[in-house]
Design an enzyme around this catalytic site. Structure first.
Site, short mmCIF file in Angstrom:
data_model
loop_
_atom_site.label_atom_id
_atom_site.label_comp_id
_atom_site.label_asym_id
_atom_site.label_seq_id
_atom_site.Cartn_x
_atom_site.Cartn_y
_atom_site.Cartn_z
N LEU A 352 -23.57 36.71 20.58
CA LEU A 352 -22.57 37.77 20.74
C LEU A 352 -21.44 37.62 19.74
O LEU A 352 -20.83 38.61 19.33
CB LEU A 352 -22.00 37.76 22.16
CG LEU A 352 -22.98 38.08 23.29
CD1 LEU A 352 -22.29 37.88 24.64
CD2 LEU A 352 -23.48 39.51 23.15
N GLY A 353 -21.11 36.40 19.37
CA GLY A 353 -20.01 36.19 18.43
C GLY A 353 -19.75 34.72 18.19
O GLY A 353 -20.26 33.85 18.90
N GLY A 356 -13.35 30.29 17.08
CA GLY A 356 -12.85 29.04 16.54
C GLY A 356 -13.32 27.82 17.32
O GLY A 356 -13.25 26.70 16.83
N VAL A 360 -20.93 32.20 21.26
CA VAL A 360 -21.10 32.85 22.56
C VAL A 360 -22.42 33.61 22.55
O VAL A 360 -22.70 34.38 21.62
CB VAL A 360 -19.94 33.82 22.87
CG1 VAL A 360 -20.12 34.42 24.27
CG2 VAL A 360 -18.61 33.09 22.78
N LYS A 375 -20.82 30.26 26.50
CA LYS A 375 -20.08 29.76 25.34
C LYS A 375 -20.37 28.29 25.15
O LYS A 375 -20.20 27.50 26.08
CB LYS A 375 -18.58 29.98 25.53
CG LYS A 375 -17.76 29.61 24.30
CD LYS A 375 -16.33 30.10 24.43
CE LYS A 375 -15.57 29.87 23.14
NZ LYS A 375 -14.19 30.39 23.19
N ASP A 471 -4.02 31.49 24.92
CA ASP A 471 -4.75 32.07 23.79
C ASP A 471 -4.96 33.57 23.99
O ASP A 471 -6.08 34.08 23.89
CB ASP A 471 -6.10 31.36 23.60
CG ASP A 471 -6.65 31.53 22.17
OD1 ASP A 471 -5.86 31.89 21.28
OD2 ASP A 471 -7.85 31.30 21.96
#
Length: 672
Positions: A352-353, A356, A360, A375, A471
Site C-alpha cells: 500500500l505504501g 519513514g 504497509v 505495517k 506524528d
C-alpha cells in the site's frame, strides 16, 4: 341499515385490538421454527440454537421478539410486573479469555441505533451511551472488565439503565444457602449452560436478578435485588430481546431457551427439550485410522521423516519472538503465519505504501476474512520493547470513529508488525499533492478536519490515559469508504496518566510538524500535537506541504506564508487553487480554518488552544479569539530560545548569516 357494515367493521377492529392486547408472553424451548427479528451476525442454527455471535472479531448480534408488548398500565401509566428466564452459554477459543458478553434488553425499538461491538455489547454507541433518551433497560452478563464503564471485574452480572455504567452489579455467582452466607462462583465463559431469571414487581418497583447453573432449581436468594421505578424510563410499548458482541477473541454466544411473561411469573423452561450445544474440544480419533495404523507404520515412518524436515523448515520460516511477559497480551497478538498468508507472503502486489518507518501491506486474515493493513517496522534493539508493546496493546483498546483501530501486533526476528483496520481510500496526502487522482471538495476537507480534531480530543482528554500521537500529518490521516478522515499510525504515540507530567523522550516526528518546544524540553505533550494539527489544517486548506523545498524564500514555510498573507489582509490568497474561486468553498469556514491553523501554530504552547477548544471553534460553538496581536509562528520560532539544542540534532551551519530557507533545507535533508 346502511350503518351496519361500518358498525361491524368497528366491532372487528375492537376484537382484534382486544386479542392483541392480551398477548402477554411466550415460551421457547429452543428456537427451531420460531420467528424472531435478527440483526448483525445473529442466526438460528438448524438444531434450534439462537446463536447471537459466531467466532468473528469485532461483531455484534441482536435478536428480538418481533411484536411490541404493552408494558404500562393504561389506567395509571406505571410499568406492570414482568418476568423472564433464559438459558445461555458462552464458548470462547480460550479458557481464560472471551469476547465480551450477552445482555437481555428491553428497548423502544427492535433496532439499536448507533450500537457498537466490543465493550458496548451491541447496546449503545459512543454518541448514545448514557443518554436518557435511550429508554433502555438491560441485564448484562459481562465477561470483559471495561474500566471506562467502571466494571467491577471481568465476570459479572449488571443492571443497566440507559447506560453501560451498571446501576448495580455483582460477580457471577449463586447461593442455595438461605442464610446467604455461602456463595459459589460461576464462570460465564466456562462454555457451560446457565440459567438467568429477571423479575420486576410493579407494585413495589423491585428488580431481582438470579443466576444458577443448568439443572439447578431457581435459588431463593437473588444475586441482585434493587428498588427502581422503571416507569420513569420505559415507554408504553417496548420490545424484548438479546444483544451480544465480540472483541479481539473469537467467541460464540448462545441462547438455548427463553420464556417471558407480563403480569405474572415466566413459565418454566423444559430443560430436557432444549437443543444441544456444539461439541467443544478435539474430535474422537477415527476408528479406521486406529485399525489401519499398524499396517501403515513402515510407510508412515519415512513420511514422518520428510514431514519433520518440512515442519522444521516451515517453523523457521514462520518463527516468532515470544517472551514470557507477552503471554498477557495473547488476544492482541497475531500469528506471523496468519499475516504471511493474509498478505500473500508480503508480495509487492499487496504493498500500500512505504513510510519513514516501514512498509504497509494490504491483507485478508485467513480465519475471519477481515481486511487489514499490516505495517512492518524494523527493531534492532530490545530496549524498551516491553513498554512499547504494552502501549500498543493499550492503544488497541481505544474505540473512536475518527481513529484507525490498531487491532494487534506480531514480533519476529528483527521486525515488529502492527495490524490496523484497512482504509479503502488510502491516505489523505494522495488527494492533496502531486496532481491527485481527484480533488476533494471543501465540504469533504472541512469534514475531515473536524473528524481528526474529534479523534485528537478523544486521545488527549476522553480516554482513560492521555495519548500524544506525535506524528499528525496528512499521510497519517486515512480515508474510509465514505471519505471520512481517520487518524492512524500510532507507532510513535506515547501514553501517560491524566494529570501527570510526560516523561522526557527522543524527539520524533516529521519536519514541518514538530513544535519548537520539543527541541528544548524533549517532552511530547498535547500542546505539541496541537502544533502539528495546525500545520495539518493549513496543508488541507492550502493544498501545500508545511515546507516546500522548491518554494521561494518568501513562501518556503507554509505557516510563515499564510501569516504574511493574513497580516496583509489577504489570507484567502493562500487557498488551494484546485478549490477554484470563493464559490468553491464557504468563505467563513475557510477563514476560520486558516486563522485557527495559525493560532495552533503559535510558538508558545500556552498560547495554543486545547483540542476541546479547537472542536468548539470548528463546530461554531465558540468565537475564534482575536488574532490582532503579533504571533510567533512556524519554523521561525526555532530561531529563539532552544535553538542551540535544536542545532545539535539537525546539523546546519551556525553562522550569523543563516536564513529560514537554509534552516528548512537542512531539516529536509536530514529527514526524520
Amino acid at each position: 341499515m346502511k350503518f351496519r357494515p361500518l358498525f361491524l367493521s368497528l366491532l372487528v377492529l375492537v376484537f382484534v385490538w382486544s386479542v392483541a392486547s392480551q398477548e402477554s408472553g411466550f415460551t421457547y424451548n429452543g428456537f427451531q421454527g420460531v420467528s424472531l427479528t435478527l440483526e448483525g451476525i445473529s442466526q438460528i442454527t438448524p438444531n434450534g440454537l439462537l446463536m447471537l455471535t459466531n467466532q468473528s472479531r469485532q461483531q455484534q448480534g441482536h435478536a428480538f421478539y418481533p411484536f411490541p408488548l404493552q408494558f404500562k398500565n393504561p389506567s395509571d401509566g406505571n410499568v406492570v410486573s414482568f418476568s423472564t428466564t433464559f438459558v445461555f452459554a458462552i464458548i470462547s477459543q480460550y479458557p481464560d479469555l472471551s469476547g465480551h458478553g450477552i445482555a437481555f434488553v428491553i428497548s423502544p425499538s427492535r433496532g439499536l441505533p448507533g450500537a457498537l461491538p466490543s465493550q458496548y455489547l451491541g447496546l449503545f454507541g459512543e454518541s448514545t451511551v448514557g443518554r436518557s433518551t435511550n429508554h433502555c433497560f438491560a441485564v448484562e452478563l459481562d465477561t470483559i472488565q471495561s474500566k471506562e464503564f467502571f466494571d467491577i471485574d471481568n465476570n459479572h452480572v449488571g443492571i443497566d439503565i440507559n447506560d453501560l455504567k451498571s446501576f448495580r452489579s455483582a460477580p457471577a455467582s449463586y447461593s442455595m444457602d438461605h442464610s446467604g452466607g455461602r456463595w459459589q462462583n460461576l464462570s460465564l465463559i466456562s462454555g457451560k449452560q446457565m440459567q438467568v431469571w429477571v423479575e420486576y414487581n410493579g407494585l413495589n418497583t423491585q428488580i431481582n436478578v438470579t443466576l444458577a447453573p443448568f439443572n439447578v432449581p431457581k435459588p431463593d436468594i437473588s444475586l441482585l435485588s434493587v428498588s427502581y421505578n422503571l416507569s420513569e424510563i420505559m415507554l408504553d410499548t417496548m420490545y424484548v430481546g438479546f444483544s451480544s458482541s465480540t472483541g479481539s477473541v473469537l467467541t460464540s454466544h448462545y441462547v438455548l431457551g427463553w420464556s417471558f411473561e407480563l403480569n405474572g411469573p415466566a413459565k418454566a423452561l423444559t430443560l430436557s427439550q432444549l437443543p444441544k450445544l456444539p461439541r467443544v474440544g478435539p474430535k474422537q480419533q477415527s476408528k479406521i485410522l486406529t485399525i489401519g495404523l499398524p499396517i501403515i507404520v513402515p510407510v508412515s515412518v519415512s513420511i514422518a521423516v520428510l514431514g519433520i524436515i518440512f515442519i522444521v523448515r516451515r517453523k523457521r520460516k514462520f518463527a516468532e519472538l515470544v517472551e514470557d511477559w507477552e503471554l498477557d497480551y495473547g488476544p492482541h497478538r497475531f500469528k506471523f503465519k496468519d499475516l504471511y498468508i493474509a498478505t500473500n507472503g508480503f508480495r509487492d502486489t499487496e504493498l500500500l505504501g512505504i513510510g519513514g518507518f516501514g512498509r504497509v501491506y494490504r491483507g485478508i486474515l485467513p480465519s475471519s476474512r477481515i481486511e487489514v493493513a499490516v505495517k512492518r517496522v524494523s527493531h534492532d534493539s530490545r530496549q524498551g520493547m516491553k513498554e512499547f508493546v504494552a502501549e500498543i496493546v493499550s492503544i488497541g483498546r481505544m474505540r473512536q470513529r475518527n481513529l484507525v483501530r490498531l487491532l494487534g501486533y506480531c514480533r519476529r526476528k528483527g521486525e515488529l508488525l502492527l495490524v490496523y483496520d484497512f482504509m479503502p481510500n488510502g491516505s489523505l496526502d494522495k488527494f492533496l499533492f502531486n496532481q491527485p487522482m481527484c480533488t476533494l471538495n471543501w465540504s469533504q476537507r472541512f469534514r475531515i478536519i473536524k473528524g481528526v480534531a474529534s479523534g485528537l480530543l478523544y486521545l488527549h482528554e476522553e480516554w482513560e490515559q492521555t495519548v500524544v500521537h506525535r506524528d499528525i500529518k496528512s499521510s497519517n490521516v486515512l480515508l474510509d469508504s465514505e471519505m471520512n478522515g481517520r487518524l492512524g499510525d500510532f507507532g510513535l504515540a506515547k501514553l501517560y496518566d491524566h494529570g501527570t507530567d510526560p516523561q522526557t523522550t527522543h524527539v520524533v516526528g516529521t519536519v514541518g510538524y514538530l513544535a519548537p518546544e520539543l527541541i528544548r524540553t524533549r517532552k511530547a505533550t498535547p500542546c505539541s500535537d496541537v502544533f502539528a494539527f495546525g500545520a495539518f489544517m493549513l496543508e488541507v486548506a492550502c493544498g501545500r506541504r508545511p515546507i516546500e523545498p522548491q518554494g521561494s524564500a518568501e513562501d518556503l514555510i507554509l505557516v510563515d506564508w499564510v501569516f504574511s498573507c493574513w497580516s496583509k489582509g489577504a489570507i484567502l490568497e493562500t487557498v488551494d487553487p484546485n478549490l477554484g474561486s470563493t464559490t468553491g468553498y464557504v468563505v467563513e469556514e475557510m477563514d476560520l480554518v486558516l486563522k485557527l491553523g495559525l493560532l495552533c501554530s503559535h510558538t508558545l504552547p500556552s498560547a495554543r488552544p486545547t483540542m476541546r477548544q479547537v472542536v468548539r471553534f470548528l463546530a461554531g460553538d465558540a468565537p475564534l479569539p482575536d488574532l490582532s496581536s503579533p504571533l510567533g509562528l512556524g519554523v521561525s520560532g526555532l530561531l529563539g530560545e532552544g535553538f542551540d539544542d535544536f542545532a545539535t540534532s539537525y546539523p546546519f551551519p551556525l553562522d550569523k548569516t543563516f536564513t529560514q530557507s537554509s534552516i528548512a533545507e537542512s531539516l529536509l535533508s536530514t529527514g526524520r
